[in-house]
Write a protein that holds these residues in place. Sequence first.
Motif, PDB file in Angstrom:
ATOM      1  N   ARG A   1      -2.748  -3.111  -7.997  1.00 31.33           N
ATOM      2  CA  ARG A   1      -2.068  -3.353  -6.726  1.00 31.33           C
ATOM      3  C   ARG A   1      -0.920  -4.352  -6.883  1.00 31.33           C
ATOM      4  O   ARG A   1      -1.083  -5.379  -7.546  1.00 31.33           O
ATOM      5  CB  ARG A   1      -3.087  -3.936  -5.739  1.00 31.33           C
ATOM      6  CG  ARG A   1      -2.738  -3.861  -4.295  1.00 31.33           C
ATOM      7  CD  ARG A   1      -2.370  -2.507  -3.820  1.00 31.33           C
ATOM      8  NE  ARG A   1      -2.930  -2.128  -2.541  1.00 31.33           N
ATOM      9  CZ  ARG A   1      -2.858  -0.882  -2.100  1.00 31.33           C
ATOM     10  NH1 ARG A   1      -2.274   0.087  -2.778  1.00 31.33           N
ATOM     11  NH2 ARG A   1      -3.366  -0.594  -0.925  1.00 31.33           N
TER      12      ARG A   1
ATOM     13  N   CYS B   1       0.843  -1.197   0.000  1.00 31.88           N
ATOM     14  CA  CYS B   1       0.000   0.000   0.000  1.00 31.88           C
ATOM     15  C   CYS B   1       0.879   1.248   0.000  1.00 31.88           C
ATOM     16  O   CYS B   1       1.973   1.243   0.581  1.00 31.88           O
ATOM     17  CB  CYS B   1      -0.880  -0.034   1.252  1.00 31.88           C
ATOM     18  SG  CYS B   1      -1.953   1.381   1.433  1.00 31.88           S
TER      19      CYS B   1
ATOM     20  N   SER C   1       0.459   3.654   1.744  1.00 29.62           N
ATOM     21  CA  SER C   1       0.641   4.051   3.148  1.00 29.62           C
ATOM     22  C   SER C   1       1.951   3.483   3.701  1.00 29.62           C
ATOM     23  O   SER C   1       2.558   4.078   4.602  1.00 29.62           O
ATOM     24  CB  SER C   1      -0.522   3.560   4.009  1.00 29.62           C
ATOM     25  OG  SER C   1      -1.722   4.135   3.586  1.00 29.62           O
TER      26      SER C   1
ATOM     27  N   ASP D   1      -7.767  -3.792   2.389  1.00 32.74           N
ATOM     28  CA  ASP D   1      -7.508  -2.367   2.663  1.00 32.74           C
ATOM     29  C   ASP D   1      -7.924  -1.515   1.468  1.00 32.74           C
ATOM     30  O   ASP D   1      -8.871  -0.724   1.565  1.00 32.74           O
ATOM     31  CB  ASP D   1      -6.032  -2.150   2.999  1.00 32.74           C
ATOM     32  CG  ASP D   1      -5.674  -0.679   3.083  1.00 32.74           C
ATOM     33  OD1 ASP D   1      -6.514   0.122   3.515  1.00 32.74           O
ATOM     34  OD2 ASP D   1      -4.537  -0.312   2.699  1.00 32.74           O
TER      35      ASP D   1
ATOM     36  N   HIS E   1      -0.159  -4.734   5.605  1.00 35.44           N
ATOM     37  CA  HIS E   1      -1.450  -4.668   6.299  1.00 35.44           C
ATOM     38  C   HIS E   1      -2.631  -5.079   5.414  1.00 35.44           C
ATOM     39  O   HIS E   1      -3.772  -4.814   5.747  1.00 35.44           O
ATOM     40  CB  HIS E   1      -1.660  -3.269   6.901  1.00 35.44           C
ATOM     41  CG  HIS E   1      -1.625  -2.145   5.902  1.00 35.44           C
ATOM     42  ND1 HIS E   1      -0.468  -1.477   5.588  1.00 35.44           N
ATOM     43  CD2 HIS E   1      -2.592  -1.573   5.157  1.00 35.44           C
ATOM     44  CE1 HIS E   1      -0.728  -0.536   4.690  1.00 35.44           C
ATOM     45  NE2 HIS E   1      -2.020  -0.583   4.408  1.00 35.44           N
TER      46      HIS E   1
HETATM   47 ZN    ZN Z   1      -3.112   0.715   3.260  1.00 31.32          ZN
END
Ligand code: ZN
Length: 373
Positions: free
Chosen positions: A361, A62, A64, A175, A86
């Motif tokens: 992704r 991700c 993040s 997520d 995550h």
């Molecule tokens: Zn994330």
Amino acid sequence: MTTPPPATGTGEHSATTRDELPATMRAWRLHEWGSRPTLDRVPVPRPGPGEVLLKVDAAGLCHSDLHIMDSPEGRLPYTLPFTLGHEVVGTVVAVGDRAEEHWLGLTCAVHGVWSCGECRKCRSGRDNYCVRLDGAIGGGIGLDGGLADYILVPSARHLVGVDPTAGTALAPLTDAGLTAFHAVDSQPVDVAGAVVVVIGIGGLGHLALQVVRSRSPEVVVAVDPRRGARDLATELGADHAVASVAEAVDLVARLSGDTGADLVFDFVGVQDTVTAGARMLATGGGLTVVGSAGGSLTVDKQGSVPRGWRVAAPFWGPHADLAAVLGLAADGEIASVVEERTMDEVPAAYEDLRRGRASGRLVVVPGRDPSAA
Ligand code: ZN
Ligand code: NAD
Ligand code: ZN
């Protein structure tokens, strides 16, 4: 999706493993703020009472993660080191309690917000806003995550059983899919018949686009500077795909007869996108900022944004929405576009994510490496 059979155990503690577990495993761990994670060999955790151990089938990368590793010391309330990752799907291989034995062997998606399950938010189904989570959020966000051969999850409460044949494309749903779904689903304005703008067609954006598309909007405008992302947006049903928010402002004005966009979803969150997102809004419209890139917005009632404005910054999504997202995928309404990588390829994969070279992704599949534990 599969639902595990009802619990039959006594609840007394006695760890049960499905197969012989190795003593150690590989894990990509962040040791210092502002640095890259390193591949460590660490003990395979053994589940204590209530805990479950999953062998990781797939873990999504991700943006993040990049924000986390780039953060200066003191910005985030997490203690280092911890294992990243995550967005996790895995198979339960050990449980710490007889009450959880019925989970053994099930493939599960991990809900990444390790909420308390008891506070007022948790009790009202808004467990993604659990008031007790004021530090680490869950595995990969302050606690050991799934960019490893195994992940220890504190409670089977955080699992949702999935079809074991559904493959690695389920991982991003935990997520990217869940956050996108929650962002779209929590709008008070109906998506049906709305002029919708989706900014940033990466991991989250490409799934948001599909959720929006499934709800009969009037028109959907996708924004991404990358050619490949715009092509993907068009494939996934965007009516228009433009390279910049400046172009989107003009296009939305034209498409809406100068009335503006009803819903703008910003999956980037830089200053440019946040400012343009607010500028594009129709009266009574809503700007939802999901991207965490540091942009800020001043709102007032004196005309900086149209009458009836709403600005939201939703965080991830509740456990119940994860089941809903997995259901949408099982029904073929949404699907993650994924590129698989091995554990050894993680540094290059993060670099691809940083440079915008991934489509949809990037998903790490630990079992693909010859060196897999
Ligand atoms: Zn994330
Ligand atoms: P990603 O890198 O997969 O996708 C980002 C996309 O935005 C890329 O396609 C990129 O080309 C595009 N982009 C970059 N600059 C742009 C611009 N100026 N205008 C339009 N498009 C632009 O990232 P991701 O994993 O989808 O994450 C997106 C953001 O959402 C990150 O900031 C991440 O931290 C955040 N996030 C927030 C939550 C939450 O709960 N609020 C959850 C997950 C991720
Ligand atoms: Zn709680």
